[in-house]
Design a protein around this motif. Structure first.
Motif, PDB file in Angstrom:
ATOM      1  N   ASN A  36      36.850  21.414  47.245  1.00  0.00           N
ATOM      2  CA  ASN A  36      36.793  22.564  46.344  1.00  0.00           C
ATOM      3  C   ASN A  36      37.179  23.827  47.108  1.00  0.00           C
ATOM      4  O   ASN A  36      36.327  24.534  47.621  1.00  0.00           O
ATOM      5  CB  ASN A  36      35.389  22.733  45.759  1.00  0.00           C
ATOM      6  N   SER A  37      38.481  24.086  47.179  1.00  0.00           N
ATOM      7  CA  SER A  37      38.931  25.312  47.837  1.00  0.00           C
ATOM      8  C   SER A  37      40.020  25.960  47.004  1.00  0.00           C
ATOM      9  O   SER A  37      40.795  25.284  46.337  1.00  0.00           O
ATOM     10  CB  SER A  37      39.425  25.029  49.254  1.00  0.00           C
ATOM     11  N   ARG A  38      40.011  27.275  47.055  1.00  0.00           N
ATOM     12  CA  ARG A  38      41.001  28.054  46.314  1.00  0.00           C
ATOM     13  C   ARG A  38      41.619  29.071  47.258  1.00  0.00           C
ATOM     14  O   ARG A  38      40.909  29.713  48.020  1.00  0.00           O
ATOM     15  CB  ARG A  38      40.320  28.794  45.157  1.00  0.00           C
ATOM     16  N   GLY A  39      42.918  29.207  47.194  1.00  0.00           N
ATOM     17  CA  GLY A  39      43.617  30.162  48.042  1.00  0.00           C
ATOM     18  C   GLY A  39      44.023  31.399  47.279  1.00  0.00           C
ATOM     19  O   GLY A  39      44.414  31.322  46.114  1.00  0.00           O
ATOM     20  N   CYS A  40      43.928  32.538  47.950  1.00  0.00           N
ATOM     21  CA  CYS A  40      44.349  33.817  47.388  1.00  0.00           C
ATOM     22  C   CYS A  40      45.257  34.504  48.403  1.00  0.00           C
ATOM     23  O   CYS A  40      45.053  34.382  49.604  1.00  0.00           O
ATOM     24  CB  CYS A  40      43.153  34.716  47.115  1.00  0.00           C
ATOM     25  N   PHE A  41      46.233  35.243  47.888  1.00  0.00           N
ATOM     26  CA  PHE A  41      47.168  35.944  48.763  1.00  0.00           C
ATOM     27  C   PHE A  41      46.799  37.407  48.979  1.00  0.00           C
ATOM     28  O   PHE A  41      47.352  38.060  49.849  1.00  0.00           O
ATOM     29  CB  PHE A  41      48.593  35.848  48.198  1.00  0.00           C
ATOM     30  N   ASP A  42      45.841  37.929  48.188  1.00  0.00           N
ATOM     31  CA  ASP A  42      45.462  39.336  48.332  1.00  0.00           C
ATOM     32  C   ASP A  42      44.037  39.550  47.833  1.00  0.00           C
ATOM     33  O   ASP A  42      43.407  38.653  47.274  1.00  0.00           O
ATOM     34  CB  ASP A  42      46.434  40.245  47.578  1.00  0.00           C
TER      35      ASP A  42
END
Length: 161
Positions: A36-42
Motif C-alpha cells: 500500500n504505497s502511493r507516489g506524489c510528485f509535489d
C-alpha cells in the motif's frame, strides 16, 4: 538487518519529483512486502492523497519543485488542509550536509535517511522509528517530534558540578 517487523499493512505516501525515484522507492517498499504505497510528485498532490486516505508514514525528498520538502514538512506539521500533523515523516535525500539534516529536523521531520538507499537501510530506519519513538512537541515556534536524541531525565544542579 535489525529486528524484523511485518510492515505489510502500512500505507505509505512517498513524495519525490523524480519519476525514477518513484520506481526505486516502490520497488524497495515491495521488497519489504509493503503493497500500500502511493507516489506524489509535489506537495499539493501529497496533501490531496493525505486528505483522501491518511497514510501511516510519509517519505519525502528535500528537493521538490516547485515547493521544497522542508516547506512540505512544515505545512504537514501545521495540520494544513486538516491533515494529521502527527504522521511520521522520513526524509530520504541526497542533500546530506549537516545544514540540510538540521533543517529537516527543525522543520519537523521524524527521521532522515541519506540516498542512495537500500532495502536494508530503509527497513532499519523504519525499525528505528518504531523502536525509538519520540514525544511530539507543540511550542510557539516548533511542532514535531522532540529534536533531542538523548532521552535523559533532568539532572539539575548535580550535572553542573
Amino acid at each position: 538487518m535489525s529486528n524484523y517487523y511485518n510492515f505489510r499493512n502500512l500505507d505509505i505516501i512517498f513524495v519525490d519529483d523524480n519519476k525514477n525515484m518513484h520506481a526505486l522507492i516502490k520497488n524497495l517498499l515491495l521488497a519489504m512486502n509493503i503493497v500500500n504505497s502511493r507516489g506524489c510528485f509535489d506537495a499539493e498532490s501529497c496533501f490531496e492523497e493525505m486528505r483522501e486516505e491518511p497514510p501511516d508514514l510519509i517519505i519525502t525528498d528535500l528537493s521538490l519543485n516547485p515547493e521544497n520538502g522542508l516547506e512540505l514538512i512544515r505545512r504537514i506539521r501545521q495540520g494544513e488542509h486538516g491533515v494529521d500533523r502527527y504522521t511520521p515523516i522520513l526524509v530520504l535525500s541526497g542533500q546530506t550536509n549537516i545544514k540540510d539534516v538540521l533543517a529537516a529536523r527543525d522543520a519537523g521531520a521524524t527521521e532522515f535517511l541519506a540516498k542512495p538507499v537500500s532495502v536494508g537501510s530503509l527497513h532499519d530506519r523504519m525499525v528505528w522509528m518504531v523502536e525509538n519513538p519520540r514525544p511530539f512537541i507543540k511550542a510557539s515556534t516548533y511542532i514535531g517530534p522532540d529534536r533531542r536524541r538523548a532521552m535523559r531525565g533532568y539532572e539539575g544542579m548535580e550535572r553542573r558540578k
